[in-house]
Motif scaffolding. Structure first.
Motif, PDB file in Angstrom:
ATOM      1  N   GLY A  15     -49.658-118.618  16.345  1.00 19.52           N
ATOM      2  CA  GLY A  15     -49.006-119.508  16.091  1.00 19.52           C
ATOM      3  C   GLY A  15     -49.882-120.856  16.541  1.00 19.52           C
ATOM      4  N   ARG A  16     -49.406-121.718  16.716  1.00 25.66           N
ATOM      5  CA  ARG A  16     -49.951-122.965  17.427  1.00 25.66           C
ATOM      6  C   ARG A  16     -50.136-122.659  18.825  1.00 25.66           C
ATOM      7  NH1 ARG A  16     -50.510-128.391  17.215  1.00 25.66           N
ATOM      8  NH2 ARG A  16     -49.522-128.742  15.188  1.00 25.66           N
ATOM      9  N   LEU A  17     -51.878-122.911  19.077  1.00 27.99           N
ATOM     10  CA  LEU A  17     -52.345-122.607  20.510  1.00 27.99           C
ATOM     11  C   LEU A  17     -52.217-123.896  21.349  1.00 27.99           C
ATOM     12  CD1 LEU A  17     -55.668-121.096  19.057  1.00 27.99           C
ATOM     13  CD2 LEU A  17     -53.672-119.822  19.788  1.00 27.99           C
ATOM     14  N   VAL A  18     -52.008-124.969  21.026  1.00 25.56           N
ATOM     15  CA  VAL A  18     -51.866-126.056  21.968  1.00 25.56           C
ATOM     16  C   VAL A  18     -50.269-126.362  21.668  1.00 25.56           C
ATOM     17  CG1 VAL A  18     -52.106-128.564  22.347  1.00 25.56           C
ATOM     18  CG2 VAL A  18     -54.077-126.954  21.598  1.00 25.56           C
ATOM     19  N   ARG A  19     -49.638-126.626  22.895  1.00 21.74           N
ATOM     20  CA  ARG A  19     -48.203-126.836  22.767  1.00 21.74           C
ATOM     21  C   ARG A  19     -47.807-128.194  22.412  1.00 21.74           C
ATOM     22  NH1 ARG A  19     -45.885-122.653  21.832  1.00 21.74           N
ATOM     23  NH2 ARG A  19     -44.020-123.428  22.183  1.00 21.74           N
ATOM     24  N   PRO A  20     -46.718-128.291  21.392  1.00 19.99           N
ATOM     25  CA  PRO A  20     -46.583-129.477  20.939  1.00 19.99           C
ATOM     26  C   PRO A  20     -46.306-130.903  21.829  1.00 19.99           C
ATOM     27  CG  PRO A  20     -45.082-127.899  19.764  1.00 19.99           C
ATOM     28  CD  PRO A  20     -45.912-127.190  20.973  1.00 19.99           C
ATOM     29  N   PHE A  21     -45.721-130.665  23.069  1.00 22.29           N
ATOM     30  CA  PHE A  21     -45.505-131.722  23.857  1.00 22.29           C
ATOM     31  C   PHE A  21     -47.079-132.144  24.495  1.00 22.29           C
ATOM     32  CE2 PHE A  21     -41.352-130.486  22.908  1.00 22.29           C
ATOM     33  CZ  PHE A  21     -40.877-131.773  22.600  1.00 22.29           C
ATOM     34  N   LYS A  76     -47.070-130.358  11.129  1.00 22.45           N
ATOM     35  CA  LYS A  76     -46.650-129.182  11.708  1.00 22.45           C
ATOM     36  C   LYS A  76     -46.403-129.359  13.213  1.00 22.45           C
ATOM     37  CE  LYS A  76     -48.804-126.141   8.315  1.00 22.45           C
ATOM     38  NZ  LYS A  76     -49.999-125.317   8.062  1.00 22.45           N
ATOM     39  N   LEU A  77     -45.464-130.276  13.471  1.00 18.29           N
ATOM     40  CA  LEU A  77     -45.177-130.792  14.722  1.00 18.29           C
ATOM     41  C   LEU A  77     -43.848-131.173  14.704  1.00 18.29           C
ATOM     42  CD1 LEU A  77     -48.064-133.285  15.726  1.00 18.29           C
ATOM     43  CD2 LEU A  77     -47.636-130.973  16.806  1.00 18.29           C
ATOM     44  N   PRO A  78     -42.970-131.269  15.907  1.00 16.23           N
ATOM     45  CA  PRO A  78     -41.467-131.647  16.013  1.00 16.23           C
ATOM     46  C   PRO A  78     -41.689-133.156  15.702  1.00 16.23           C
ATOM     47  CG  PRO A  78     -42.301-130.183  17.908  1.00 16.23           C
ATOM     48  CD  PRO A  78     -43.420-130.386  17.067  1.00 16.23           C
TER      49      PRO A  78
END
Length: 123
Positions: A15-21, A76-78
């Motif tokens: 999935g996403r390799l960089v955390r959303p925050f 694809k971000l919160p």
């Protein structure tokens, strides 16, 4: 292995390799009030300084008016992270925003019942 067009930020298995925050430098509060239905659109002003790849993606996405909810889905971000990114772009003059326009009152009972019926049909 990266998905096509996603660059190094997404991995098929992980999935996403960089955390959303991390994208918003840990910030959870946008500098301006943005509703999920608020419309944002690029002004044509080039932001000064480095903002990051997600800011560039958001700016590119906003060439035509788009709601905050749509932007979050495409990025694809919160939603809260998207609001922070969009508020950064509004602050530097690259985006303009306007509140949502309702043709009905948002608490109109018949409208809420129609939304509920639609959601029930989807389940």
């Amino acid at each position: 292995m990266t998905a096509a067009g996603d660059g190094p930020w997404l991995d098929d298995a992980a999935g996403r390799l960089v955390r959303p925050f991390t994208v918003s430098n840990g910030r959870t509060k946008p500098s301006i009030a943005l509703d999920l239905m608020s419309q944002v659109m690029a002004t044509g002003v080039t932001p000064l300084g480095y903002l990051g790849p997600e800011h560039a993606q958001a700016l590119d996405l906003c060439r035509a008016p788009v709601s905050v909810a749509e932007a979050a889905a495409h990025l694809k971000l919160p939603a809260v992270v998207t609001k922070v990114l969009l508020s950064d772009l509004v602050d530097c003059g690259a985006l303009t925003t306007k509140p949502p326009v309702f043709h009905h009152t948002p608490t109109d009972r018949s409208l809420l019942e129609a939304v509920l019926d639609g959601l029930r049909r989807q389940l």
